[in-house]
Design an enzyme around this catalytic site. Structure first.
Site, PDB file in Angstrom:
ATOM      1  N   GLU A 238       0.817  -1.217   0.000  1.00  0.00           N
ATOM      2  CA  GLU A 238       0.000   0.000   0.000  1.00  0.00           C
ATOM      3  C   GLU A 238       0.851   1.269   0.000  1.00  0.00           C
ATOM      4  O   GLU A 238       1.264   1.746   1.051  1.00  0.00           O
ATOM      5  CB  GLU A 238      -0.938   0.014   1.226  1.00  0.00           C
ATOM      6  CG  GLU A 238      -1.811   1.268   1.272  1.00  0.00           C
ATOM      7  CD  GLU A 238      -2.786   1.317   2.455  1.00  0.00           C
ATOM      8  OE1 GLU A 238      -2.746   0.422   3.311  1.00  0.00           O
ATOM      9  OE2 GLU A 238      -3.574   2.264   2.497  1.00  0.00           O
TER      10      GLU A 238
ATOM     11  N   LYS B 260      -2.509  -2.041  -3.140  1.00  0.00           N
ATOM     12  CA  LYS B 260      -3.562  -1.174  -2.571  1.00  0.00           C
ATOM     13  C   LYS B 260      -3.154   0.280  -2.777  1.00  0.00           C
ATOM     14  O   LYS B 260      -2.459   0.875  -1.953  1.00  0.00           O
ATOM     15  CB  LYS B 260      -3.747  -1.489  -1.086  1.00  0.00           C
ATOM     16  CG  LYS B 260      -4.741  -0.585  -0.374  1.00  0.00           C
ATOM     17  CD  LYS B 260      -5.161  -1.148   0.966  1.00  0.00           C
ATOM     18  CE  LYS B 260      -6.042  -0.165   1.710  1.00  0.00           C
ATOM     19  NZ  LYS B 260      -6.722  -0.778   2.860  1.00  0.00           N
TER      20      LYS B 260
HETATM   21  P1  13P Z   1      -9.412   4.177   4.136  1.00  0.00           P
HETATM   22  O1  13P Z   1     -10.230   3.429   3.111  1.00  0.00           O
HETATM   23  O2  13P Z   1     -10.240   4.757   5.250  1.00  0.00           O
HETATM   24  O3  13P Z   1      -8.449   5.132   3.509  1.00  0.00           O
HETATM   25  O4  13P Z   1      -8.527   3.103   4.886  1.00  0.00           O
HETATM   26  C1  13P Z   1      -7.952   2.087   4.168  1.00  0.00           C
HETATM   27  C2  13P Z   1      -6.681   1.685   4.791  1.00  0.00           C
HETATM   28  O5  13P Z   1      -6.503   0.554   5.145  1.00  0.00           O
HETATM   29  C3  13P Z   1      -5.632   2.708   4.964  1.00  0.00           C
HETATM   30  O6  13P Z   1      -4.456   2.079   5.312  1.00  0.00           O
END
Ligand code: 13P
Length: 340
Positions: free
Chosen positions: A177, A219
């Site tokens: 991510e 992600k």
């Molecule tokens: P949000 O969808 O609230 O941005 O959170 C997703 C997430 O896991 C951030 O690390």
């Protein structure tokens, strides 16, 4: 490393019409969310809240995986079933947030680096024993005057790749991510430039660390205007720019891309995902891994009260279902008006 097993889990996480619930708020973050509804954050209120979400009847139809926080992975339902066992029994893959959050990057004012590699191999082995089959590590890149720096992008990408390699060695699918924040006043074009640079670096480092691309999930943020920008790009522009950027930088070997919502409203996050899937012809599954955009209305409807559990679950199921539809390009904004 058992590549077949990693691939099987990764594909299950982005199975058609399903996506991931990010319920891995750290103790500090969930306190902020609970403060807004006037609820004290205790081990028990955090447990009760997660139980409400995970036991929402039929959620497994739209939810393929849940990201948990360390504390939650060790907790159980009121009836005594461990959350990881409950989710596995429902056909939902349990996952675990393994980064230790962000810290200021010394020498680079306004920029942060994600911590958590120390001892990670040992923690992953324990998490696997506790039932987790995937993990998450979030790197944060902010956009403002003069940032992000190359050093910030390169350092965060290197850590993401080292984390991903450690996960795969432990037979855990890494969610990679790299979040480019949407907090600023920047244009969608600036977001596209920065997201492109970040993804290029991330895949370069993943390749260098011999990460098995078929056994991971990306992600990313969507390519979107900053929230403080007065002229925000329209949903079709967001969908087009995001798909273009991902096609340029994400190898087709990656089985799935599951977006974060990053501060978008619930309806906005769903609409954007739907428009992207309507474009079609994509080499990877395009789905969701939302935190706030799946939980917001559910959390306020529940409000920490036992008598509101069913109503909170209905709101969560509504969002899960609409996002499930968006993951296959079958959502209509008009569906928002329907009762939960
Ligand atoms: P949000 O969808 O609230 O941005 O959170 C997703 C997430 O896991 C951030 O690390």
């Amino acid at each position: 490393m058992n590549r077949n097993e990693l691939e099987r889990i990764a594909r299950a996480m982005v199975a058609k019409g399903r996506g991931i619930l990010a319920a891995d708020e750290s103790t500090g973050t969930i306190k902020k969310r609970f403060d807004k509804i006037g609820l004290e954050s205790t081990e028990e209120t955090r447990r009760a809240y997660r139980e409400m979400l995970f036991t929402a009847p039929g959620c497994q139809e739209y939810i393929s995986g849940v990201i948990l926080y360390d504390e939650t992975l060790r907790q159980s339902t009121k009836g005594g079933e461990r959350f990881a066992d409950l989710l596995t029994r429902l056909g939902i893959v349990p996952g675990i947030k393994v980064d230790a959050g962000t810290k200021p990057l010394p020498g680079f004012p306004g920029e942060v680096i994600t911590e958590g590699l120390d001892g990670l191999a040992g923690r992953l082995a324990e998490y696997h024993r506790l039932g987790a089959r995937f993990a998450k590590w979030r790197a944060v890149i902010d956009i403002a005057d003069g940032i992000p720096s190359r050093t910030c992008i390169e350092s965060n990408a290197e850590l993401l790749a080292r984390y991903a390699a450690l996960c795969q060695a432990a037979e855990i699918v890494p969610i990679v991510e790299p979040e480019v924040l949407m907090d600023g006043a920047h244009s969608i074009e600036r977001c596209e430039d920065v997201t492109s640079a970040v993804l290029t670096e991330v895949f370069d480092r993943l390749y260098a660390h011999r990460v098995h691309l078929e056994g991971m999930i990306l992600k990313p943020n969507m390519v979107i205007s900053g929230q403080k920008n007065a002229n925000r790009a329209s949903p079709p522009q967001v969908a087009e720019a995001t798909v273009r950027t991902l096609k340029r930088h994400v190898p087709g070997a990656v089985p799935g891309i599951a977006f974060l919502s990053g501060g978008q409203s619930e309806a906005e996050a769903t609409h954007h995902l739907d428009l992207m899937n309507r474009i079609g012809g994509l080499p990877w599954a395009l789905s969701f891994s939302y935190g706030r955009a799946l939980q917001q209305t559910s959390l306020t409807t529940w409000g920490g009260k036992g008598e509101n559990v069913a109503a909170g679950q209905r709101e969560f199921l509504k969002r899960a279902k609409l996002n499930g539809l968006a993951a296959t390009g079958r959502y209509e904004p008009g569906l928002e008006q329907q009762a939960a």
